[in-house]
Design an enzyme around this catalytic site. Structure first.
Site, PDB file in Angstrom:
ATOM      1  N   HIS A  68      -5.040   6.835   4.544  1.00 10.40           N
ATOM      2  CA  HIS A  68      -5.655   5.507   4.462  1.00 10.40           C
ATOM      3  C   HIS A  68      -7.030   5.457   5.129  1.00 10.40           C
ATOM      4  CE1 HIS A  68      -1.481   3.722   3.523  1.00 10.40           C
ATOM      5  NE2 HIS A  68      -2.233   3.689   2.448  1.00 10.40           N
ATOM      6  N   ASP A  92       0.608  -0.657  -1.241  1.00 15.69           N
ATOM      7  CA  ASP A  92       1.193  -0.707   0.107  1.00 15.69           C
ATOM      8  C   ASP A  92       0.279  -1.393   1.108  1.00 15.69           C
ATOM      9  OD1 ASP A  92      -0.641   1.338   1.319  1.00 15.69           O
ATOM     10  OD2 ASP A  92       0.389   2.675  -0.070  1.00 15.69           O
ATOM     11  N   ASP A 112      -2.997  -4.093  -7.884  1.00 18.66           N
ATOM     12  CA  ASP A 112      -1.912  -3.146  -8.150  1.00 18.66           C
ATOM     13  C   ASP A 112      -0.993  -3.781  -9.181  1.00 18.66           C
ATOM     14  OD1 ASP A 112      -0.492  -0.614  -6.333  1.00 18.66           O
ATOM     15  OD2 ASP A 112       0.686  -1.642  -7.853  1.00 18.66           O
ATOM     16  N   ASP A 162      -7.009   4.118  -5.549  1.00 17.16           N
ATOM     17  CA  ASP A 162      -5.926   4.563  -4.670  1.00 17.16           C
ATOM     18  C   ASP A 162      -4.689   4.730  -5.546  1.00 17.16           C
ATOM     19  OD1 ASP A 162      -4.129   4.997  -2.670  1.00 17.16           O
ATOM     20  OD2 ASP A 162      -4.431   3.077  -1.657  1.00 17.16           O
ATOM     21  N   SER A 163      -4.691   5.801  -6.337  1.00 22.78           N
ATOM     22  CA  SER A 163      -3.697   5.955  -7.401  1.00 22.78           C
ATOM     23  C   SER A 163      -2.670   7.013  -7.076  1.00 22.78           C
ATOM     24  CB  SER A 163      -4.402   6.345  -8.695  1.00 22.78           C
ATOM     25  OG  SER A 163      -4.783   7.707  -8.636  1.00 22.78           O
TER      26      SER A 163
END
Lengths: 287, 287
Positions: A68, A92, A112, A162-163
């Protein structure tokens, strides 16, 4: 990929890479078939909570700080003055939290497709979602590819992809067509960053292909950064930055050094170190 | 630690760390109970040959370059002019090979207690043993601790402790008493290097304790370097250098950059990057 939670161990096998990583689990806390994927949460003996999507480890309490911090801070300290940040994926909310540590950010939107991931994060990884009520945070549950299509040109400073791995649903996120649409929505000086898999396994394939696709999509510079990530294949991971009109192998070093927030892994020195690619990788990326 | 070669996978469980790493194996090529340990060699699907000692992964063809380059080259480029090098352990000969790439080295002695490891390396990892017939190489099969005891004072430039984990037989190699004896056999300006486990798991324990023990043993400076090592616990590893009369956080950067041999991971830039410790680690080492 498959899982084999035998004798209290959760073992994820990476069949293409011929390797596996496991964690000793205590109990399964959550099991849900969402409209998009199979979502599980476990408690582990030494790594806190563990989130698994379709049998693949997404994150643990213990080591998610590496990923992250490294998907967020290098991109934000590379951009000259990031105000508008968009995260595709990242349900998340851990990337969103890192982005919102930057006081100059005025709005951060996370898109998302699967709301269940965010709800599970709120319940089992509350520290990752602690910035969700920041007035600058916007959470949308929608198709990120379509969102990018509909987004006005020249409207985003930093775009974070962010996959999951580039097989199945996320495959299109690594292709030139999508990258060109990302380039279009960035303002001049904009920076895009994408998770780009393992330096050991993928330097001569996914990482090289992504860099080529970024260049062909119209980006003016690319840079790959490497860092440890123990619960992903090989324990070694990368992100690749692409710049619209600026060089992404340089960054605001003074601002990074004098950052107003605490980090576990990221620092200006660590940013420079992450840009340093080992000889074998430089050869494969050039080849 | 235990192994579980189920369904064609070799899974090593790190019970203390609550994690596991695995490789898809094709067949077991060798199984030997030596006077010292249980030695196995497997062929794997994607990582070449795999050597296992007492159930613990020692090395694979695919990723051993990381460890071997990083235990050898930083120490040798930190020393001003290393001529006499000693390796304790290292029976697979991969460290010896890296040491002998340095043209200034006049003699390199490897002392491993278990000759069977070297014989298995010659057979299954021939590339690691290709320097064994270099006239500067000396292979001894003996107790390394006793060898250090018997070694004359001020006779070694670089001492490399290429050991297994600090539990069981190798535990003494991390303690002040042994380290003081290592300090004694080094010449002024000498450098010692020790493998020092995982930054994620051991910064506040093994690594910190080793650094303290090195200082108490009389060394004048210590420095820990970090690097990826996919088949060791957490996929992230470290070596710790200790200097007798010199600073080990600096090195011969020009010589490293202009080195006469090819490397896969090591470079002067990578050496600087490896010396860059993330904030969480710096805090734990200081604490």
């Amino acid at each position: 990929m498959s899982e084999q939670p035998l004798d209290g161990w959760f073992i994820e096998r990476f069949d293409r890479e011929g390797s596996a990583i496991g964690l000793k689990v205590q109990e399964k806390l959550h099991d849900e078939t969402t409209p998009w994927q199979h979502l599980e949460v476990y408690s582990t003996e030494t790594h806190g909570h563990l989130m698994v999507l379709d049998g693949c480890v997404m994150l643990t309490d213990r080591d998610n700080f590496l990923y992250h911090e490294m998907i967020a801070h290098p991109a934000l300290f590379t951009h000259a003055d990031p105000k508008r940040v968009v995260i595709i994926g990242g349900g998340d909310c851990g990337t969103l939290r890192e982005v919102l540590r930057h006081p100059g950010v005025e709005q951060a939107t996370q898109i998302d497709i699967d709301e269940a991931v965010t709800r599970a994060a709120e319940r089992f990884f509350p520290q990752l979602t602690e910035a969700n009520h920041d007035p600058r945070a916007e959470l949308r549950f929608a198709d990120g590819v379509k969102w990018v299509d509909d987004c006005p040109e020249n409207s985003v400073d930093v775009l974070i992809i962010d996959s999951t791995d580039p097989v199945g649903p996320a495959e299109g996120l690594f292709q030139q067509d999508f990258l060109a649409r990302c380039q279009r929505i960035l303002r001049d000086g904009g920076v895009m960053v994408q998770q780009s898999e393992s330096p050991l396994y993928h330097s001569g394939s996914i990482i090289r292909d992504l860099r080529t696709a970024m260049t062909q999509a119209g980006f003016d510079s690319v840079a790959t950064l490497v860092f440890p990530q123990p619960t992903y294949p090989s324990g070694w991971w990368s992100v690749t930055l692409a710049g619209k009109g600026g060089a992404v192998d340089r960054f605001r070093e003074t601002a990074a050094r004098e950052r107003s927030f605490a980090t576990e892994y990221y620092s200006d020195a660590q940013h420079r170190a992450a840009l340093t690619l080992p000889p074998f990788m430089a050869r494969l990326l050039a080849g």
